[in-house]
Design an enzyme around this catalytic site. Structure first.
Site, PDB file in Angstrom:
ATOM      1  N   PRO A   1      59.409  14.660  27.907  1.00 52.72           N
ATOM      2  CG  PRO A   1      57.275  14.824  27.122  1.00 52.72           C
ATOM      3  CD  PRO A   1      58.213  15.579  26.508  1.00 52.72           C
TER       4      PRO A   1
ATOM      5  CG  HIS B   1      50.856  13.445  24.854  1.00 52.88           C
ATOM      6  ND1 HIS B   1      51.539  14.237  23.304  1.00 52.88           N
ATOM      7  CD2 HIS B   1      51.583  11.915  24.345  1.00 52.88           C
ATOM      8  CE1 HIS B   1      52.776  13.029  22.718  1.00 52.88           C
ATOM      9  NE2 HIS B   1      52.259  12.096  23.327  1.00 52.88           N
TER      10      HIS B   1
ATOM     11  CG  HIS C   1      54.815  13.641  19.340  1.00 54.23           C
ATOM     12  ND1 HIS C   1      55.333  13.282  20.072  1.00 54.23           N
ATOM     13  CD2 HIS C   1      55.268  14.125  18.463  1.00 54.23           C
ATOM     14  CE1 HIS C   1      56.041  13.739  20.593  1.00 54.23           C
ATOM     15  NE2 HIS C   1      56.542  14.970  19.189  1.00 54.23           N
TER      16      HIS C   1
ATOM     17  CE1 TYR D   1      50.911   7.229  20.270  1.00 56.18           C
ATOM     18  CE2 TYR D   1      52.117   9.276  20.765  1.00 56.18           C
ATOM     19  CZ  TYR D   1      52.145   7.881  20.965  1.00 56.18           C
ATOM     20  OH  TYR D   1      52.924   7.212  20.307  1.00 56.18           O
TER      21      TYR D   1
ATOM     22  NE  ARG E   1      56.525  17.557  23.714  1.00 51.94           N
ATOM     23  CZ  ARG E   1      57.523  16.900  23.768  1.00 51.94           C
ATOM     24  NH1 ARG E   1      57.089  15.741  23.345  1.00 51.94           N
ATOM     25  NH2 ARG E   1      58.027  17.876  23.356  1.00 51.94           N
TER      26      ARG E   1
ATOM     27  CB  ALA F   1      60.481  19.771  22.498  1.00 49.91           C
TER      28      ALA F   1
HETATM   29  C1  LIG Z   1      62.488   7.233  24.129  1.00 48.87           C
HETATM   30  C2  LIG Z   1      61.804   8.039  23.797  1.00 48.87           C
HETATM   31  C3  LIG Z   1      60.319   8.433  23.877  1.00 48.87           C
HETATM   32  C4  LIG Z   1      59.674   9.869  24.078  1.00 48.87           C
HETATM   33  N1  LIG Z   1      58.264   9.386  24.414  1.00 48.87           N
HETATM   34  C5  LIG Z   1      57.349  10.369  24.511  1.00 48.87           C
HETATM   35  C6  LIG Z   1      56.374  10.614  25.882  1.00 48.87           C
HETATM   36  O1  LIG Z   1      56.303   9.951  25.768  1.00 48.87           O
HETATM   37  N2  LIG Z   1      55.996  11.729  25.054  1.00 48.87           N
HETATM   38  C7  LIG Z   1      55.920  13.184  24.445  1.00 48.87           C
HETATM   39  O2  LIG Z   1      55.443  13.616  24.149  1.00 48.87           O
HETATM   40  N3  LIG Z   1      57.220  12.593  23.190  1.00 48.87           N
HETATM   41  C8  LIG Z   1      57.925  11.309  23.013  1.00 48.87           C
HETATM   42  N4  LIG Z   1      58.983  11.714  22.869  1.00 48.87           N
HETATM   43  C9  LIG Z   1      59.862  12.801  22.014  1.00 48.87           C
HETATM   44  C10 LIG Z   1      59.853  13.833  23.068  1.00 48.87           C
HETATM   45  O3  LIG Z   1      59.963  14.239  24.293  1.00 48.87           O
HETATM   46  C11 LIG Z   1      61.195  14.553  22.132  1.00 48.87           C
HETATM   47  O4  LIG Z   1      60.226  15.463  21.313  1.00 48.87           O
HETATM   48  C12 LIG Z   1      61.519  14.343  20.532  1.00 48.87           C
HETATM   49  O5  LIG Z   1      62.799  13.723  21.155  1.00 48.87           O
HETATM   50  C13 LIG Z   1      63.015  15.357  20.204  1.00 48.87           C
HETATM   51  O6  LIG Z   1      63.367  16.328  20.528  1.00 48.87           O
HETATM   52  P1  LIG Z   1      64.587  15.722  21.106  1.00 48.87           P
HETATM   53  O7  LIG Z   1      65.384  15.595  19.920  1.00 48.87           O
HETATM   54  O8  LIG Z   1      65.256  16.690  22.284  1.00 48.87           O
HETATM   55  O9  LIG Z   1      65.852  13.863  21.217  1.00 48.87           O
HETATM   56  C14 LIG Z   1      59.842  10.502  22.579  1.00 48.87           C
HETATM   57  C15 LIG Z   1      61.223  10.054  22.430  1.00 48.87           C
HETATM   58  C16 LIG Z   1      61.919   9.496  23.146  1.00 48.87           C
HETATM   59  C17 LIG Z   1      63.610   9.645  22.318  1.00 48.87           C
END
Ligand SMILES: Cc1cc2nc3c(=O)[nH]c(=O)nc-3n(C[C@H](O)[C@H](O)[C@H](O)COP(=O)(O)O)c2cc1C
Length: 365
Positions: free
Chosen positions: A31, A179, A182, A184, A231, A299
Site C-alpha cells: 500500500p 490498516h 504505522h 494510525y 496489516r 514487508a
Molecule cells: C510513498 C509511500 C507511501 C506509503 N503509504 C502507505 C500506506 O498508505 N499504507 C501503508 O500501510 N503503508 C504505506 N507505506 C509503507 C509501505 O507500504 C512499505 O511498508 C514501506 O515502503 C517499506 O517497504 P519498502 O522498503 O519495500 O519500501 C508507504 C510508503 C511509501 C514509500
C-alpha cells in the site's frame, strides 16, 4: 541447448494459492499513499498508475483509503465512504482486473495524525488518547492535539470500517486490508506507549487489541473472512506509536486473527524503525508467521535477493514491495530477468502531479 525448462526456479516468482485467489507469483504491491486523489476522490490517472503495476495473477494493495469524514490527515488521499468515491474507484479496479490482477483496498483511519482542517466542522481529530504527538508533523502531516474517544463512540467507528469494507466490495475490489499499522487509529489503541485509557479498551493487551479485533469481526461478518487481510507493524515506532513488548503484541494478534480465519496477515519487518527507515534488528517475524494460520505477507526493506531468500526458507508466503514497486511498474518481470531497477525519487512520493513521479517511471522496454 538450454531451454526454459532448465532455467532455475526463482522462489519469489512461483505460483501461490491465497484462499480463492490463484496468484502467479509472490511479488505484492505494498500500500502506497500517493496524494493524488483530489478532494478525497480517486482520479482517472490512478487507472493508469495501478494498471501499470498489474501483472496477471499479481496481488495489489491500494493506497490507504479513508473510512469516514473523520479519517483523513493528509491532503488528497482517497476515501470510500461516499457514493461518488465508490463510483470513482470502479474504473480503477476494472483496469486491474482486466489485466488479471487481484486488488485489495487498504482501509484506514488516521486518528490523531490529523488536524482540524481535515475534520468536519473543524473539530479536533479523534484518538484513543488526548495526548498529542510531540513533534508537530510527521512526513507531510500537520497535527494538533486529539480528543479521546468516549467508550460509547467506539462502535460508530467500528461501523465506519464495516461500511467502508462493504463499499470496497461494491466498487469491485477483491477484498480489504484493514490498516492496523504505522501509528494510525487502530495502533493508537493497540500500543501501550500511546493508549492511556482506563475503560475496556485500555490497560491489558487484550483490552488494547479489543477495538482492532472488533473492527476485524465486523468486517469479516460483512464481507466474509476470505476477503479480509490485516496489516500490522508491532515493532515500528511510526508516528510516535511504540509498544513496550512488540513481540508479545505481535504474537497475541497473530493468534487472535487466526481465530477469525482471515485470508492474510501482512506484517512489517522489525528492522523498520518507522514506515521507511531500516535499522539493524535482532528480531524476526518468525514467531508470528508460525502462529498465524492463513497467508503471511512480509514487508519492509526487501530487495530481490532478500525476497527470494525469505520465500525459499519459508519465512513468508508473499513479499510486499513499496518503494521498488513505486519506481518499477514491471517489478515482477524485472525480478524474473534480474534486470536493473529504476531508482525511486522521494521528492515526488507525495506531490500531486498526475504524471511526474507517478506514471512516468519507465518499463524495461
Ligand atoms: C510513498 C509511500 C507511501 C506509503 N503509504 C502507505 C500506506 O498508505 N499504507 C501503508 O500501510 N503503508 C504505506 N507505506 C509503507 C509501505 O507500504 C512499505 O511498508 C514501506 O515502503 C517499506 O517497504 P519498502 O522498503 O519495500 O519500501 C508507504 C510508503 C511509501 C514509500
Amino acid at each position: 541447448m538450454a531451454t526454459e525448462a532448465d532455467a532455475p526456479v526463482i522462489p519469489l516468482l512461483t505460483p501461490y494459492k491465497m484462499g480463492n485467489f490463484n496468484l502467479s507469483h509472490r511479488v505484492v504491491l505494498a500500500p502506497l499513499t500517493r496524494m493524488r486523489s483530489y478532494n478525497n476522490v480517486p482520479q482517472p490517472h490512478a487507472v493508469l498508475y495501478y494498471s501499470q503495476r498489474t501483472s496477471p495473477g499479481g496481488l495489489l494493495i491500494s493506497e490507504a483509503t479513508g473510512v469516514s469524514d473523520t479519517a483523513q490527515g493528509l491532503v488528497h488521499t482517497p476515501g470510500i465512504w461516499r457514493k461518488e468515491q465508490v463510483e470513482a474507484w470502479k474504473p480503477i479496479v476494472n483496469a486491474v482486473h482486466a489485466k488479471g490482477g487481484v486488488f485489495f483496498c487498504q482501509i484506514w483511519h488516521v486518528g490523531r495524525v490529523s488536524s482540524p482542517v481535515f475534520q468536519p466542522n473543524g473539530q479536533a481529530p479523534i484518538s484513543s488518547t488526548d495526548k498529542p504527538l510531540k513533534q508537530n508533523g510527521i512526513e507531510e502531516a500537520q497535527v494538533t492535539p486529539p480528543r479521546r474517544l468516549r467508550t460509547d463512540e467506539i462502535p460508530h467507528i467500528v461501523n465506519d470500517f464495516r461500511v467502508a469494507a462493504r463499499n470496497a466490495i461494491k466498487a469491485g475490489f477483491d477484498g480489504v486490508e484493514i490498516h492496523g499499522a504505522h501509528g494510525y487509529l487502530l495502533e493508537q489503541f493497540i500500543k501501550d506507549k500511546v493508549n492511556d485509557r482506563s475503560d475496556g479498551y485500555g490497560g491489558s493487551l487484550e483490552n488494547r487489541c479489543r477495538f482492532a479485533l472488533e473492527v476485524v469481526e465486523a468486517v469479516v461478518k460483512e464481507i466474509g473472512a476470505e476477503r479480509v487481510g490485516v496489516r500490522l507493524s508491532p515493532f515500528t515506532e511510526h508516528a510516535e506509536c511504540g509498544d513496550s513488548d512488540p513481540k508479545a503484541l505481535g504474537l497475541y494478534l497473530a493468534n487472535a486473527l487466526s481465530k477469525y480465519n482471515i485470508l492474510y496477515c501482512h506484517m512489517v519487518e522489525p528492522r523498520m524503525k518507522n514506515a521507511l527507515e531500516v535499522v539493524e534488528c535482532p528480531h524476526s517475524l518468525m514467531p508470528m508467521r508460525k502462529a498465524f494460520n492463513g497467508t503471511f505477507i512480509s514487508a519492509g526493506g526487501y530487495d530481490r535477493k532478500d525476497g527470494i531468500d525469505a520465500v525459499a526458507k519459508n519465512r513468508t508466503d508473499l513479499v510486499a514491495y513499496g518503494r521498488l514497486f513505486l519506481a518499477n511498474p514491471d517489478l515482477p518481470k524485472r525480478f524474473g530477468q534480474d534486470a536493473p531497477l529504476n531508482k525511486y525519487n522521494r521528492e515526488n512520493f507525495y506531490t500531486h502531479d498526475p504524471v511526474i513521479g507517478y506514471t512516468d517511471y519507465p518499463f524495461l522496454e
